[in-house]
Design a protein around this motif. Structure first.
Motif, PDB file in Angstrom:
ATOM      1  N   ASP A 158     -18.596  54.623 -16.168  1.00 48.52           N
ATOM      2  CA  ASP A 158     -18.482  54.654 -17.631  1.00 48.52           C
ATOM      3  C   ASP A 158     -18.879  56.010 -18.193  1.00 48.52           C
ATOM      4  OD1 ASP A 158     -17.465  53.015 -19.547  1.00 48.52           O
ATOM      5  OD2 ASP A 158     -19.220  51.743 -19.768  1.00 48.52           O
ATOM      6  N   ALA A 159     -18.682  57.059 -17.393  1.00 47.86           N
ATOM      7  CA  ALA A 159     -19.143  58.390 -17.796  1.00 47.86           C
ATOM      8  C   ALA A 159     -18.365  58.961 -18.971  1.00 47.86           C
ATOM      9  CB  ALA A 159     -19.075  59.346 -16.603  1.00 47.86           C
ATOM     10  N   GLU A 160     -17.168  58.443 -19.257  1.00 45.78           N
ATOM     11  CA  GLU A 160     -16.351  58.945 -20.368  1.00 45.78           C
ATOM     12  C   GLU A 160     -16.557  58.167 -21.662  1.00 45.78           C
ATOM     13  OE1 GLU A 160     -12.295  61.137 -18.954  1.00 45.78           O
ATOM     14  OE2 GLU A 160     -12.234  58.966 -19.075  1.00 45.78           O
ATOM     15  N   SER A 161     -17.364  57.110 -21.626  1.00 47.03           N
ATOM     16  CA  SER A 161     -17.470  56.226 -22.781  1.00 47.03           C
ATOM     17  C   SER A 161     -18.010  56.961 -24.011  1.00 47.03           C
ATOM     18  CB  SER A 161     -18.391  55.049 -22.454  1.00 47.03           C
ATOM     19  OG  SER A 161     -18.577  54.238 -23.594  1.00 47.03           O
ATOM     20  N   ALA A 162     -17.358  56.716 -25.134  1.00 45.76           N
ATOM     21  CA  ALA A 162     -17.828  57.290 -26.409  1.00 45.76           C
ATOM     22  C   ALA A 162     -18.747  56.323 -27.141  1.00 45.76           C
ATOM     23  CB  ALA A 162     -16.628  57.633 -27.294  1.00 45.76           C
ATOM     24  N   LEU A 163     -18.866  55.095 -26.640  1.00 47.40           N
ATOM     25  CA  LEU A 163     -19.687  54.077 -27.284  1.00 47.40           C
ATOM     26  C   LEU A 163     -20.809  53.649 -26.356  1.00 47.40           C
ATOM     27  CD1 LEU A 163     -16.831  51.801 -28.690  1.00 47.40           C
ATOM     28  CD2 LEU A 163     -18.153  53.506 -29.962  1.00 47.40           C
ATOM     29  N   GLU A 164     -21.913  53.219 -26.939  1.00 42.90           N
ATOM     30  CA  GLU A 164     -23.021  52.680 -26.161  1.00 42.90           C
ATOM     31  C   GLU A 164     -22.799  51.193 -25.915  1.00 42.90           C
ATOM     32  OE1 GLU A 164     -25.579  54.368 -24.791  1.00 42.90           O
ATOM     33  OE2 GLU A 164     -24.538  56.151 -25.506  1.00 42.90           O
ATOM     34  N   ASN A 165     -23.324  50.697 -24.807  1.00 46.61           N
ATOM     35  CA  ASN A 165     -23.205  49.279 -24.493  1.00 46.61           C
ATOM     36  C   ASN A 165     -23.993  48.429 -25.489  1.00 46.61           C
ATOM     37  OD1 ASN A 165     -21.607  49.479 -22.132  1.00 46.61           O
ATOM     38  ND2 ASN A 165     -23.412  50.034 -20.931  1.00 46.61           N
ATOM     39  N   ALA A 166     -23.422  47.291 -25.848  1.00 47.62           N
ATOM     40  CA  ALA A 166     -24.195  46.311 -26.618  1.00 47.62           C
ATOM     41  C   ALA A 166     -25.258  45.712 -25.710  1.00 47.62           C
ATOM     42  CB  ALA A 166     -23.268  45.213 -27.131  1.00 47.62           C
ATOM     43  N   SER A 167     -26.404  45.378 -26.267  1.00 49.44           N
ATOM     44  CA  SER A 167     -27.460  44.780 -25.456  1.00 49.44           C
ATOM     45  C   SER A 167     -27.058  43.377 -25.022  1.00 49.44           C
ATOM     46  CB  SER A 167     -28.768  44.710 -26.254  1.00 49.44           C
ATOM     47  OG  SER A 167     -28.652  43.735 -27.284  1.00 49.44           O
ATOM     48  N   ASP A 168     -27.657  42.914 -23.934  1.00 48.83           N
ATOM     49  CA  ASP A 168     -27.359  41.566 -23.452  1.00 48.83           C
ATOM     50  C   ASP A 168     -27.753  40.505 -24.469  1.00 48.83           C
ATOM     51  OD1 ASP A 168     -26.244  42.335 -20.987  1.00 48.83           O
ATOM     52  OD2 ASP A 168     -28.222  42.632 -20.124  1.00 48.83           O
ATOM     53  N   LEU A 169     -28.805  40.777 -25.246  1.00 46.09           N
ATOM     54  CA  LEU A 169     -29.226  39.850 -26.294  1.00 46.09           C
ATOM     55  C   LEU A 169     -28.140  39.736 -27.364  1.00 46.09           C
ATOM     56  CD1 LEU A 169     -31.563  38.088 -27.344  1.00 46.09           C
ATOM     57  CD2 LEU A 169     -32.409  40.096 -28.578  1.00 46.09           C
ATOM     58  N   ARG A 170     -27.548  40.878 -27.724  1.00 48.42           N
ATOM     59  CA  ARG A 170     -26.476  40.863 -28.731  1.00 48.42           C
ATOM     60  C   ARG A 170     -25.234  40.147 -28.195  1.00 48.42           C
ATOM     61  NH1 ARG A 170     -23.647  39.725 -31.866  1.00 48.42           N
ATOM     62  NH2 ARG A 170     -22.481  40.886 -33.437  1.00 48.42           N
ATOM     63  N   VAL A 171     -24.954  40.294 -26.907  1.00 42.29           N
ATOM     64  CA  VAL A 171     -23.799  39.618 -26.302  1.00 42.29           C
ATOM     65  C   VAL A 171     -23.983  38.106 -26.366  1.00 42.29           C
ATOM     66  CG1 VAL A 171     -22.534  39.234 -24.152  1.00 42.29           C
ATOM     67  CG2 VAL A 171     -23.205  41.554 -24.802  1.00 42.29           C
ATOM     68  N   THR A 172     -25.186  37.633 -26.066  1.00 38.20           N
ATOM     69  CA  THR A 172     -25.458  36.192 -26.136  1.00 38.20           C
ATOM     70  C   THR A 172     -25.249  35.667 -27.552  1.00 38.20           C
ATOM     71  OG1 THR A 172     -27.067  36.343 -24.328  1.00 38.20           O
ATOM     72  CG2 THR A 172     -27.196  34.404 -25.732  1.00 38.20           C
ATOM     73  N   GLU A 173     -25.722  36.412 -28.542  1.00 38.60           N
ATOM     74  CA  GLU A 173     -25.544  36.002 -29.941  1.00 38.60           C
ATOM     75  C   GLU A 173     -24.058  35.920 -30.292  1.00 38.60           C
ATOM     76  OE1 GLU A 173     -27.688  38.968 -32.015  1.00 38.60           O
ATOM     77  OE2 GLU A 173     -29.674  38.070 -31.663  1.00 38.60           O
ATOM     78  N   GLU A 174     -23.266  36.867 -29.802  1.00 37.73           N
ATOM     79  CA  GLU A 174     -21.831  36.878 -30.078  1.00 37.73           C
ATOM     80  C   GLU A 174     -21.149  35.655 -29.466  1.00 37.73           C
ATOM     81  OE1 GLU A 174     -18.000  38.205 -31.284  1.00 37.73           O
ATOM     82  OE2 GLU A 174     -20.023  38.797 -31.937  1.00 37.73           O
ATOM     83  N   ILE A 175     -21.541  35.303 -28.246  1.00 38.08           N
ATOM     84  CA  ILE A 175     -20.948  34.138 -27.583  1.00 38.08           C
ATOM     85  C   ILE A 175     -21.319  32.854 -28.321  1.00 38.08           C
ATOM     86  CG2 ILE A 175     -20.882  32.800 -25.437  1.00 38.08           C
ATOM     87  CD1 ILE A 175     -21.355  35.427 -23.920  1.00 38.08           C
TER      88      ILE A 175
END
Length: 559
Positions: free
Chosen positions: A195-212
């Motif tokens: 993911d060395a080219e990514s322009a965005l930071e990863n969402a936290s795992d806590l935020r992913v759980t909330e989204e699900i």
């Protein structure tokens, strides 16, 4: 002074198939042993593994195979490696169990049992080398990086990793240990470039759980979740979200059940409730808005399974009006076309589709800031970006220079390249045999470029067969030519083409039969050449041409 060689046999200039060889004097340390799932141009190929030729030639020097985590790109090639090389395998508890499942699935080395469980406190002493491990955060528990301590400094391989301050305890990175390794001195760092080219930071795992959870709450009917079986973090989040929204989960596919059972037994996946999982027999007891269908596919691609559901060809689940299909994996660039096609099929079947990547940047791999932090913690003298296409390696190399590593100390290797540390300096020093070994069913390495070329020709242009029976003694054709075409032209509407092709083949055979000492190979080649010229002139296509020449046997009947 120790002589050190670092040799990637896979995992560079490609996404997957991680395998890195570190030689310290006479000992060889193998870091990961992964596979790669093929792109669409490798027709009929199931998986791709590294070329083990160099390791097979030096198998008596191998100290062991050291695994970072349990995903297929790190352990999937192990069954094929162990078939010819008897070397101990080291990994964390879950990694070893998933490696055993991979070996069991192929049935290649059923008697192998030299597995050794390690953790972040383990130190394995060899001559001139001490192997240690440090905890990392990834999408699967028990993920570790590997540190080979030598007299010249440590050689560190991160494996797949990211940094996430909100990760559960089971997934937390051991920053103190990483810092300690850096303080002691790192000679070379091999680090994840995915993911060395990514322009965005990863969402936290806590935020992913909330989204699900939000997605499950807002869905009015069934939710069919597409994930990857070995992404245990995502499976855990789906279980937790199902429990919070009072839904039940039905898991499709034996591989998912096997992985989940293994993780539960080891305490690496925690069921929020015993009855959160239901069986196929009990599905009718629940309303649609009480169900989650978890689909992972048979490999790392659940898209084909979703397509079968939409076409009513899935053995367990069919897409119905009102279903929400929730894709919780982030597809690679090469998969974007497949995902788009799948979404179209799902919409036509009456479902709606949502991708988690529409709202969140979700990945198990480090983004540029994480990558720079890892380099700053370890302070390596030499840097080797691995795990990713060339452009990702190149982007990672630029990040390394940004944190102060000079370009002369950065190496972007290809498969088989030898990076030699000798006399206080690292340099490129030749190559060893390396490449792709293609697995097709039970065939290992018996599919080469010629076979793949023929498969592509068959897929693009079809096959054209000429069947002729001759008598060499009588010097004449006994039957035929009979023309058979598959995937080239529709024979019923191409009568002139078929008739003319038969006459061309007949003339070639009759010309050769004038000489009773003709060569079979010459006859067949002349038929191919003549038909190929004619068919290309008429259709501008070149099918695979297969002449089948049979010779009638002759005998004298006894009175």
């Amino acid at each position: 002074m120790s002589k050190i060689n670092i040799i990637p046999l896979g995992g560079v200039r490609e996404n997957g198939k991680n395998m890195y060889v570190v030689e310290v004097d006479e000992l060889i340390f193998v870091l990961d042993c992964g596979l790669l799932y093929p792109e669409s141009d490798l027709l009929g190929i199931d998986i791709v593994i590294p070329d083990f030729t160099y390791l097979e030639e030096n198998k008596n020097r191998i100290a062991g195979v050291f695994l970072t985590h349990g995903h297929e790109d790190a352990v999937g090639a192990l069954p094929y490696f162990l078939e010819n090389i008897d070397a101990p395998v080291f990994g964390t508890e879950l990694t070893i169990e998933l490696a055993k499942l991979a070996v069991k699935e192929t049935g290649l080395t059923p008697k192998f049992d030299s597995y050794h469980v390690v953790n972040e406190k383990t130190a394995i002493e060899f001559e001139n080398v001490v192997v240690k491990f440090f905890r990392t955060t990834h999408s699967i528990p028990d993920s570790v990086g590997i540190c080979l301590q030598t007299k010249e400094g440590s050689i560190v391989y991160t494996g797949d990793f990211k940094f996430d301050q909100s990760s559960p305890d089971m997934y937390k990175t051991d920053f103190a240990q990483i810092t300690s390794i850096g303080t002691d001195g790192v000679l070379a760092l091999l680090s994840d470039s995915s993911d060395a080219e990514s322009a965005l930071e990863n969402a936290s795992d806590l935020r992913v759980t909330e989204e699900i959870v939000d997605t499950f709450n807002n869905a009015e009917g069934r939710v069919i979740v597409a994930s990857i079986a070995s992404n245990i973090m995502r499976v855990q989040q789906i279980f937790d979200a199902a429990y919070q929204t009072k839904r039940k989960i039905f898991m499709t596919g034996s591989k998912l059940v096997e992985v989940v059972d293994t993780a539960i037994k080891l305490g690496k996946l925690v069921l929020p409730s015993r009855d959160v999982i239901v069986t196929e027999e009990n599905l009718d007891k629940y309303a649609d808005n009480e169900l989650i269908i978890l689909e992972t596919g048979q490999t790392v691609d659940p898209m084909q399974a979703l397509q079968r559901m939409a076409k009513n060809k899935h053995s367990q689940i069919q897409i119905a009006e009102g279903d929400l299909v929730y894709i919780t994996t982030t597809p690679s660039t090469s998969m974007e076309t497949v995902v788009a096609k799948t979404k179209n099929i799902l919409y036509r079947a009456g479902a709606t589709v949502k991708e988690i990547s529409d709202t969140l940047k979700v990945s198990g791999h480090a983004t540029p800031n994480d990558l720079k932090l890892m380099m700053n913690l370890l302070q390596p003298k030499y840097f080797i970006p691995v795990q990713g296409e060339y452009r990702f390696q190149a982007a990672h190399a630029e990040l390394a220079n940004e944190v102060g590593i000079p370009y002369k100390n950065i190496f972007i290797p290809g498969k088989g390249d030898i990076m030699e540390y000798k006399d206080g300096r690292m340099r490129m020093a030749g190559q060893v045999p390396a490449g792709n070994v293609l697995i097709d069913g039970i065939g290992v390495g018996d599919i080469g470029n010629i076979v793949l070329r023929d498969r592509k020709l068959l897929a693009d242009n079809g096959i054209f067969i000429a069947v002729i029976t001759i008598s060499r003694r009588q010097g004449k054709i006994l039957s035929g030519p009979e023309i058979i075409s598959r995937g080239f032209v529709y024979m019923k509407v191409s009568e002139d083409l078929i008739k003319n092709s038969a006459e061309i083949a007949r003339k070639v055979v009759e010309d050769n039969l004038k000489n009773k000492d003709f060569e079979w190979a010459t006859l067949k080649q002349e038929i191919r050449d003549s038909l190929s010229r004619y068919l290309f002139e008429e259709t501008k296509r070149r099918p695979v041409i297969l002449p089948i020449i049979m010779e009638a046997s002759s005998y004298t009947k006894k009175r």
